[in-house]
Design a protein around this motif. Structure first.
Motif, PDB file in Angstrom:
ATOM      1  N   ILE A 143     -15.914   8.654  -7.238  1.00  0.00           N
ATOM      2  CA  ILE A 143     -14.980   9.599  -6.606  1.00  0.00           C
ATOM      3  C   ILE A 143     -14.582  10.669  -7.622  1.00  0.00           C
ATOM      4  O   ILE A 143     -14.528  11.860  -7.307  1.00  0.00           O
ATOM      5  N   ALA A 144     -14.323  10.237  -8.844  1.00  0.00           N
ATOM      6  CA  ALA A 144     -13.937  11.178  -9.902  1.00  0.00           C
ATOM      7  C   ALA A 144     -15.040  12.195 -10.194  1.00  0.00           C
ATOM      8  O   ALA A 144     -14.763  13.344 -10.549  1.00  0.00           O
ATOM      9  N   GLU A 145     -16.284  11.785 -10.014  1.00  0.00           N
ATOM     10  CA  GLU A 145     -17.407  12.654 -10.369  1.00  0.00           C
ATOM     11  C   GLU A 145     -17.993  13.414  -9.171  1.00  0.00           C
ATOM     12  O   GLU A 145     -18.500  14.533  -9.335  1.00  0.00           O
ATOM     13  N   GLU A 146     -17.906  12.837  -7.977  1.00  0.00           N
ATOM     14  CA  GLU A 146     -18.672  13.389  -6.860  1.00  0.00           C
ATOM     15  C   GLU A 146     -17.853  13.807  -5.633  1.00  0.00           C
ATOM     16  O   GLU A 146     -18.370  14.529  -4.776  1.00  0.00           O
ATOM     17  N   ASP A 147     -16.594  13.351  -5.531  1.00  0.00           N
ATOM     18  CA  ASP A 147     -15.832  13.657  -4.322  1.00  0.00           C
ATOM     19  C   ASP A 147     -15.672  15.172  -4.156  1.00  0.00           C
ATOM     20  O   ASP A 147     -15.486  15.903  -5.138  1.00  0.00           O
ATOM     21  N   LYS A 148     -15.734  15.631  -2.917  1.00  0.00           N
ATOM     22  CA  LYS A 148     -15.647  17.063  -2.639  1.00  0.00           C
ATOM     23  C   LYS A 148     -14.208  17.574  -2.544  1.00  0.00           C
ATOM     24  O   LYS A 148     -13.993  18.779  -2.423  1.00  0.00           O
ATOM     25  N   VAL A 149     -13.265  16.654  -2.606  1.00  0.00           N
ATOM     26  CA  VAL A 149     -11.856  17.047  -2.517  1.00  0.00           C
ATOM     27  C   VAL A 149     -11.275  17.097  -3.925  1.00  0.00           C
ATOM     28  O   VAL A 149     -11.156  16.057  -4.589  1.00  0.00           O
ATOM     29  N   PRO A 150     -10.925  18.272  -4.428  1.00  0.00           N
ATOM     30  CA  PRO A 150     -10.464  18.404  -5.818  1.00  0.00           C
ATOM     31  C   PRO A 150      -9.290  17.497  -6.178  1.00  0.00           C
ATOM     32  O   PRO A 150      -9.255  16.921  -7.269  1.00  0.00           O
ATOM     33  N   SER A 151      -8.337  17.363  -5.267  1.00  0.00           N
ATOM     34  CA  SER A 151      -7.162  16.545  -5.575  1.00  0.00           C
ATOM     35  C   SER A 151      -7.532  15.080  -5.751  1.00  0.00           C
ATOM     36  O   SER A 151      -6.982  14.379  -6.616  1.00  0.00           O
ATOM     37  N   LEU A 152      -8.503  14.602  -4.964  1.00  0.00           N
ATOM     38  CA  LEU A 152      -8.946  13.208  -5.107  1.00  0.00           C
ATOM     39  C   LEU A 152      -9.742  13.019  -6.388  1.00  0.00           C
ATOM     40  O   LEU A 152      -9.607  12.002  -7.072  1.00  0.00           O
ATOM     41  N   LYS A 153     -10.570  14.012  -6.701  1.00  0.00           N
ATOM     42  CA  LYS A 153     -11.336  13.936  -7.958  1.00  0.00           C
ATOM     43  C   LYS A 153     -10.390  13.833  -9.156  1.00  0.00           C
ATOM     44  O   LYS A 153     -10.585  13.002 -10.048  1.00  0.00           O
ATOM     45  N   ALA A 154      -9.360  14.659  -9.140  1.00  0.00           N
ATOM     46  CA  ALA A 154      -8.408  14.665 -10.258  1.00  0.00           C
ATOM     47  C   ALA A 154      -7.651  13.341 -10.337  1.00  0.00           C
ATOM     48  O   ALA A 154      -7.436  12.792 -11.421  1.00  0.00           O
TER      49      ALA A 154
END
Length: 247
Positions: A228-239
């Protein structure tokens, strides 16, 4: 002051509560006599005053207060018998959980029955989770109590309910509510439901899954959080996921 019917009502209430800090038979007798008052606010504070008194006569008043005609008195009594772990109160608590006209009293009874780990009470709460006719707010309150006190059969029932909400987007609000409850507690049994939340296509559900992971740090799910940290398309979730991996 507590006995003086011409005294200000609030003064009488606080006097009754103060009497309760005096651990003596005389103090208990004064409060027990005051429970006959027609003022429900005074009766409420009498119960508050007796809440830490474990004598048989004090407990008799607490049990009677569960049947009081004013909800504030009943609510105070529920808290008192829960804190005293008074098993004799369980039948009345179950009755109130099933029939009380005030939702706030019902919810308090759920908490008390779970705290006491009363089998009949827990079975009733599980039946509410399984009943498709019951509302989501009620189910969330039940789930909160079962998870709070780590009731094994209840925890399993809440997980099953959460799994059903993951398959039904009409139940998103209940899914979120249950997820927030999972995120409050450390419990190894949450690993599978945490994984299911993290794999959801719904953004808010994945975010809740990260909250559950943050509380429990399941080693087997670290790679999923990293993805999720590397590939999720939602910036807030990645962060959010990156911060969890970095911790």
């Amino acid at each position: 002051m507590a006995r003086d019917e011409d005294e200000n009502a609030f003064v009488r209430m606080y006097a009754a509560e103060a009497i309760g800090t005096i651990r003596s038979d005389e103090a208990a007798d004064i409060l027990i006599d005051l429970f006959d008052s027609t003022d429900p606010n005074l009766r409420q504070y009498v119960v508050k005053g007796l809440a830490r008194n474990t004598s048989e006569k004090a407990r008799a008043v607490l049990l009677a207060a569960l049947k009081d005609n004013h909800y504030k008195v009943r609510l105070e009594a529920v808290d008192a018998v829960r804190d005293q772990r008074l098993a004799a109160a369980c039948p009345s608590l179950l009755y109130r959980a099933q029939n009380d006209a005030e939702a706030v009293v019902k919810y308090a009874c759920f908490d008390a029955l779970a705290a006491l780990n009363d089998k009949a009470g827990v079975d009733y709460m599980i039946s509410l989770l399984e009943d498709s006719r019951k509302g989501d707010t009620l189910k969330a309150k039940v789930a909160s109590s079962l998870l709070k006190y780590d009731i094994d059969s209840g925890v399993r029932a809440v997980i099953v309910l959460a799994e059903k909400t993951l398959a039904d987007d009409k139940k998103k609000q209940l899914r979120y509510a249950l997820g927030k409850e999972f995120a409050l507690h450390e419990n190894k049994n949450f690993e599978s439901i945490c994984e299911a939340y993290l794999k959801s296509a719904d953004v808010a559900t994945r975010g809740t899954g990260l909250d559950i992971y943050k509380k429990n740090r399941f080693a087997n799910l670290t790679s999923l959080v990293r993805s999720i940290a590397e590939e999720d398309k939602v910036p807030s979730l990645k962060a959010k996921a990156k911060n969890l991996i970095a911790d």
